[in-house]
Scaffold this motif. Structure first.
Motif, PDB file in Angstrom:
ATOM      1  N   GLY B 475       1.000  -1.231   0.060  1.00 60.77           N
ATOM      2  CA  GLY B 475       0.364  -0.161  -0.002  1.00 60.77           C
ATOM      3  C   GLY B 475       0.322   0.667  -0.472  1.00 60.77           C
ATOM      4  O   GLY B 475       0.590   2.420  -0.444  1.00 60.77           O
ATOM      5  N   ILE B 476       2.227   1.308   0.678  1.00 65.83           N
ATOM      6  CA  ILE B 476       2.554   2.283   0.477  1.00 65.83           C
ATOM      7  C   ILE B 476       3.372   2.685  -0.660  1.00 65.83           C
ATOM      8  O   ILE B 476       4.059   3.800  -0.949  1.00 65.83           O
ATOM      9  CB  ILE B 476       3.507   2.110   1.775  1.00 65.83           C
ATOM     10  CG1 ILE B 476       3.564   2.044   3.091  1.00 65.83           C
ATOM     11  CG2 ILE B 476       4.979   3.404   2.166  1.00 65.83           C
ATOM     12  CD1 ILE B 476       4.246   1.741   4.270  1.00 65.83           C
ATOM     13  N   PHE B 477       3.350   1.769  -1.050  1.00 63.85           N
ATOM     14  CA  PHE B 477       4.434   1.802  -2.334  1.00 63.85           C
ATOM     15  C   PHE B 477       3.505   2.157  -3.364  1.00 63.85           C
ATOM     16  O   PHE B 477       3.745   3.003  -4.335  1.00 63.85           O
ATOM     17  CB  PHE B 477       4.708   0.376  -3.198  1.00 63.85           C
ATOM     18  CG  PHE B 477       6.277   0.114  -2.795  1.00 63.85           C
ATOM     19  CD1 PHE B 477       7.617   0.408  -3.184  1.00 63.85           C
ATOM     20  CD2 PHE B 477       6.715  -0.778  -1.356  1.00 63.85           C
ATOM     21  CE1 PHE B 477       8.870   0.291  -2.479  1.00 63.85           C
ATOM     22  CE2 PHE B 477       8.089  -0.436  -0.188  1.00 63.85           C
ATOM     23  CZ  PHE B 477       8.792   0.242  -1.733  1.00 63.85           C
ATOM     24  N   ALA B 495      -0.537   3.585   7.883  1.00 66.82           N
ATOM     25  CA  ALA B 495       0.067   2.160   7.456  1.00 66.82           C
ATOM     26  C   ALA B 495       0.379   2.027   8.499  1.00 66.82           C
ATOM     27  O   ALA B 495      -0.149   0.566   8.730  1.00 66.82           O
ATOM     28  CB  ALA B 495       2.043   2.131   6.914  1.00 66.82           C
ATOM     29  N   LEU B 496       1.016   2.639   9.605  1.00 58.61           N
ATOM     30  CA  LEU B 496       0.356   2.409  10.878  1.00 58.61           C
ATOM     31  C   LEU B 496      -1.032   2.027  11.559  1.00 58.61           C
ATOM     32  O   LEU B 496      -1.220   0.834  11.889  1.00 58.61           O
ATOM     33  CB  LEU B 496       0.779   3.307  11.834  1.00 58.61           C
ATOM     34  CG  LEU B 496       2.495   4.185  12.513  1.00 58.61           C
ATOM     35  CD1 LEU B 496       2.672   4.718  13.043  1.00 58.61           C
ATOM     36  CD2 LEU B 496       3.483   2.514  12.738  1.00 58.61           C
ATOM     37  N   ILE B 497      -1.641   2.600  11.279  1.00 56.47           N
ATOM     38  CA  ILE B 497      -3.268   1.990  11.205  1.00 56.47           C
ATOM     39  C   ILE B 497      -3.688   1.147  10.644  1.00 56.47           C
ATOM     40  O   ILE B 497      -4.060   0.037  11.583  1.00 56.47           O
ATOM     41  CB  ILE B 497      -4.309   3.593  11.123  1.00 56.47           C
ATOM     42  CG1 ILE B 497      -4.143   5.024  12.290  1.00 56.47           C
ATOM     43  CG2 ILE B 497      -5.534   2.797  10.972  1.00 56.47           C
ATOM     44  CD1 ILE B 497      -4.749   6.064  11.991  1.00 56.47           C
ATOM     45  N   LEU B 523      -6.393  -0.375   2.573  1.00 53.81           N
ATOM     46  CA  LEU B 523      -6.248   0.217   3.479  1.00 53.81           C
ATOM     47  C   LEU B 523      -5.771   0.984   3.973  1.00 53.81           C
ATOM     48  O   LEU B 523      -6.400   2.615   3.786  1.00 53.81           O
ATOM     49  CB  LEU B 523      -6.293  -0.565   5.004  1.00 53.81           C
ATOM     50  CG  LEU B 523      -7.704  -1.046   5.342  1.00 53.81           C
ATOM     51  CD1 LEU B 523      -7.103  -1.656   6.046  1.00 53.81           C
ATOM     52  CD2 LEU B 523      -8.749  -0.180   5.575  1.00 53.81           C
ATOM     53  N   VAL B 524      -3.893   1.547   3.248  1.00 54.26           N
ATOM     54  CA  VAL B 524      -2.710   2.081   3.025  1.00 54.26           C
ATOM     55  C   VAL B 524      -4.021   3.566   2.526  1.00 54.26           C
ATOM     56  O   VAL B 524      -3.510   4.425   2.846  1.00 54.26           O
ATOM     57  CB  VAL B 524      -1.771   1.637   2.805  1.00 54.26           C
ATOM     58  CG1 VAL B 524      -1.057   2.532   2.854  1.00 54.26           C
ATOM     59  CG2 VAL B 524      -1.588   0.720   3.705  1.00 54.26           C
ATOM     60  N   VAL B 525      -4.344   3.188   1.633  1.00 55.08           N
ATOM     61  CA  VAL B 525      -4.178   4.522   0.341  1.00 55.08           C
ATOM     62  C   VAL B 525      -5.150   5.173   0.633  1.00 55.08           C
ATOM     63  O   VAL B 525      -5.485   6.209   0.603  1.00 55.08           O
ATOM     64  CB  VAL B 525      -4.016   3.370  -0.997  1.00 55.08           C
ATOM     65  CG1 VAL B 525      -4.743   4.906  -2.468  1.00 55.08           C
ATOM     66  CG2 VAL B 525      -3.266   2.510  -1.578  1.00 55.08           C
ATOM     67  N   ILE B 526      -6.471   4.394   1.239  1.00 55.31           N
ATOM     68  CA  ILE B 526      -8.065   4.792   1.097  1.00 55.31           C
ATOM     69  C   ILE B 526      -7.468   5.844   3.280  1.00 55.31           C
ATOM     70  O   ILE B 526      -8.046   7.255   2.840  1.00 55.31           O
ATOM     71  CB  ILE B 526      -8.756   4.007   2.129  1.00 55.31           C
ATOM     72  CG1 ILE B 526      -9.455   3.096   0.152  1.00 55.31           C
ATOM     73  CG2 ILE B 526      -9.542   4.488   2.172  1.00 55.31           C
ATOM     74  CD1 ILE B 526     -10.104   2.213   0.285  1.00 55.31           C
ATOM     75  N   ILE B 527      -7.101   5.223   3.522  1.00 58.50           N
ATOM     76  CA  ILE B 527      -6.385   6.154   5.386  1.00 58.50           C
ATOM     77  C   ILE B 527      -5.359   7.155   4.773  1.00 58.50           C
ATOM     78  O   ILE B 527      -6.201   8.221   4.667  1.00 58.50           O
ATOM     79  CB  ILE B 527      -6.006   5.658   6.409  1.00 58.50           C
ATOM     80  CG1 ILE B 527      -7.032   4.383   6.120  1.00 58.50           C
ATOM     81  CG2 ILE B 527      -5.654   6.139   7.372  1.00 58.50           C
ATOM     82  CD1 ILE B 527      -7.068   3.542   7.401  1.00 58.50           C
ATOM     83  N   ALA B 528      -4.620   7.373   4.089  1.00 57.81           N
ATOM     84  CA  ALA B 528      -3.410   8.188   3.184  1.00 57.81           C
ATOM     85  C   ALA B 528      -4.379   9.448   2.593  1.00 57.81           C
ATOM     86  O   ALA B 528      -4.357  10.244   2.839  1.00 57.81           O
ATOM     87  CB  ALA B 528      -2.256   7.359   2.739  1.00 57.81           C
TER      88      ALA B 528
END
Lengths: 56, 550
Positions: B475-477, B495-497, B523-528
């Motif tokens: 997700g981070i990438f 990322a932490l969440i 999740l990473v992409v949406i929350i970020a």
């Protein structure tokens, strides 16, 4: 040396230009991606028929 | 094991160590040690990628998986060719253009140092533990079946390869993987031939598959549908394979340094891409053929009595408890069932496992990983047993060596040179890299030795551990590559969440672990994206650096 350079100047290169080469490279890779994708699709079809064949 | 088997095993293992040392000549700097001076051709890169992915468990587990559950496990790999295409289009050009040593360096360029460090540490944590289990899992199986001491087996499984991995770095790893994979392919091909050869004279290859098919083992394509709709907990079906498998392969090949480090050793962009794409072509058929060996073994046991339970040591341990009479009673019943009465045998085998579980409540009573090697030891001729045990060792070495090289590169480049000592000379870089490789090797062996005290259910737990982290790292990438608006703070906290949420979803046991990769990444992409408006872009805007180009 000068003569050589003059001769080179008369020489008409048949090599593709930079933009042509870039286009050619893009096509080259696009073909590769298509081959990999098509091979996966063919395998899935083949495996489907294998599954059906051995079911009976 | 006979003398010939020991000779074959010894020659194969020491041959690889000597070859690794012979190929250890490398320039004494980071480029030489971790990336083999970025000079390898595509076919070495291909074999290195394949050798890294195929661990010992791949060759032990896959035939057993087909034996018990059929061929449908192959669907797990359907997402891989698609992932290879995406990685060639997106990941390879950026990693190579930035001339990174680790995939996580790119994240500092795109986001910030804390995101890079978090991602690198997540990788080091999950890969460090799983490398220990990559040593322990095959050692446990070999020690159970051959009566070897588990502690010494762990040391040989994880220790000998350290010699050439420390001395030769990425170059020795890649060249030994080439040789290892050739031996592995030859060994598995001979094993496949031998199973057919051992069938009754009137039964050929096609007949053996038909027998497997009659018992539902040729279920290559399944759709995961039940009377109540799609079964989200069904591990292997075409949809979990294509979608979940795509995300898993994207994470593994795009963000796991043990793979990124392999294709960064290539001479140029073209050689990296060719290695990856040809891996996309050959991986699924290779797994199909390995699984087919399991179906052939299944057919073999329709004409020969199969053990009621393939892990003798565990069965013997259970018989030392109060369940001894129940187990022996079931064994007697099992001997009375005809060899070709598959449903009758399966029923008794399941009852036997249920009693074993009651006798040994802390242990995993799944004997899938033991089936193939049990067959090898019981039925293959001398010499071949040694070769196939060598195959298990070499497969383990290939993936462990790449993991140690990758872990050391992350510790040196992402941690040591960032936080401990920034001003190292190339010679000091080289020396410290060797030390970290050795340290990770020792750490992995310690994890393997500790796992011995915790019972073998840990194997599955740590396999799932990878999926808990991979989705978030991917997700981070993905945010880095595709969503220009997302910056460092937003992606770091998301990322932490997301990591906490993925662990909670796993704990709730709502879904098969393959889907955790998809959920973590999304999740990473949406929350970020949701967080980003709350953080001012300010000086952390570095989006000019990478975001997607050809």
């Amino acid at each position: 040396m000068k003569g050589k350079i003059r001769n080179l100047g008369k020489f008409k290169s048949t090599a593709p230009s930079l933009s042509e080469r870039k286009g050619g490279e893009a096509t080259y890779w696009r073909n590769w991606y298509l081959v990999v994708f098509a091979f996966l699709v063919l395998q899935v079809i083949l495996y489907y028929f294998i599954t059906q064949h051995f079911k009976n | 094991m006979s003398g010939i088997d020991w000779i074959v095993l010894g020659v194969a293992l020491f041959g690889i160590i000597l070859y690794g040392i012979y190929k250890s000549r490398t320039t004494k700097n980071l480029d030489g040690y971790f990336l083999s001076n970025r000079g390898l051709p595509w076919y070495i890169v291909l074999l290195s990628i394949m050798g890294t992915q195929a661990s010992a468990i791949t060759f032990l587990s896959a035939p057993g998986q087909a034996f018990t559950d059929g061929m449908r496990f192959v669907q797990y790999y359907f997402g891989l060719p698609l992932a290879m295409i995406i990685i060639c289009i997106v990941f390879v050009p950026i990693f190579r253009r930035l001339k990174v040593y680790t995939a996580y360096e790119f994240l500092e360029e795109r986001f910030d140092l804390k995101t890079r460090t978090l991602t690198s540490l997540l990788f080091q944590l999950s890969r460090g533990l799983s490398t220990g289990i990559s040593i322990y899992a095959p050692s446990l199986i070999l020690s159970s079946l051959l009566g070897w001491n588990i502690y010494w087996t762990n040391i040989i499984m994880g220790g000998l390869l350290i010699i050439y991995t420390v001395t030769g770095g990425a170059r020795a790893v890649a060249h030994t993987q080439k040789l290892q994979l050739l031996i592995i392919i030859a060994g598995m091909a001979i094993a496949g031939y031998m199973v057919v050869h051992l069938l009754p004279a009137n039964i050929g290859f096609a007949d053996a598959l038909r027998i497997g098919g009659k018992s539902g083992k040729m279920n290559v394509i399944t759709n995961g549908m039940t009377a109540n709709g799609f079964d989200w907990k069904d591990r292997y079906n075409i949809w979990s394979g294509l979608i979940g498998g795509l995300f898993l392969a994207l994470s593994y090949f795009g963000t796991d340094q043990s793979q990124v480090g392999r294709y960064l050793t290539a001479k140029d962009n073209k050689e990296s891409k060719l290695g990856l794409l040809i891996n996309g072509l050959v991986k699924v058929p290779m797994q199909f053929l390995i699984l087919m060996i399991g179906v052939l073994v299944f057919s073999f046991y329709q004409y020969n009595k199969a053990p009621i339970y393939f892990n003798d040591v565990q069965a013997a341990a259970a018989k030392s408890t109060v369940k001894k009479d129940s187990l022996e009673n079931l064994e007697k019943q099992y001997t009375l069932v005809a060899a070709d009465n598959d449903s009758g045998k399966t029923t008794i085998r399941n009852q036997y496992k249920a009693v074993l579980k009651r006798a040994l409540p802390d242990e995993d009573v799944n004997d899938t990983n033991y089936i193939f090697l049990r067959f090898v030891i019981d039925h293959l001729p001398q010499g071949l047993i040694g070769l196939l045990i060598a195959v298990i060792f070499l497969a383990a070495w290939g993936s462990i060596a790449a993991a140690l090289n990758a872990l050391a590169s992350c510790t040196v480049v992402d941690i040591h040179k960032k936080f401990i000592n920034k001003n190292l000379t190339p010679k000091m870089d080289y020396r410290i890299s060797k030390l970290y490789t050795l340290a990770w090797g020792v750490f992995s062996i310690i994890v393997a030795e500790s796992a011995s005290n915790l019972g073998n259910s840990l194997i599955e737990t740590v396999n799932i551990l990878g999926s808990l982290f991979y989705g978030v790292i991917l997700g981070i990438f993905l945010a880095a590559f595709w969503i220009r608006q997302i910056k460092g703070h937003a992606v770091f906290y998301s990322a932490l969440i997301s990591e906490v949420l993925v662990i909670l979803i796993y704990k709730a046991d709502m879904i098969s672990f393959l889907w955790l990769n998809v959920i973590g990444a999304l999740l990473v992409v949406i929350i970020a994206a949701m967080f980003q408006p709350f953080f001012r872009a300010g000086r952390q805007d570095k989006s000019a650096i990478p975001v997607l180009e050809g």
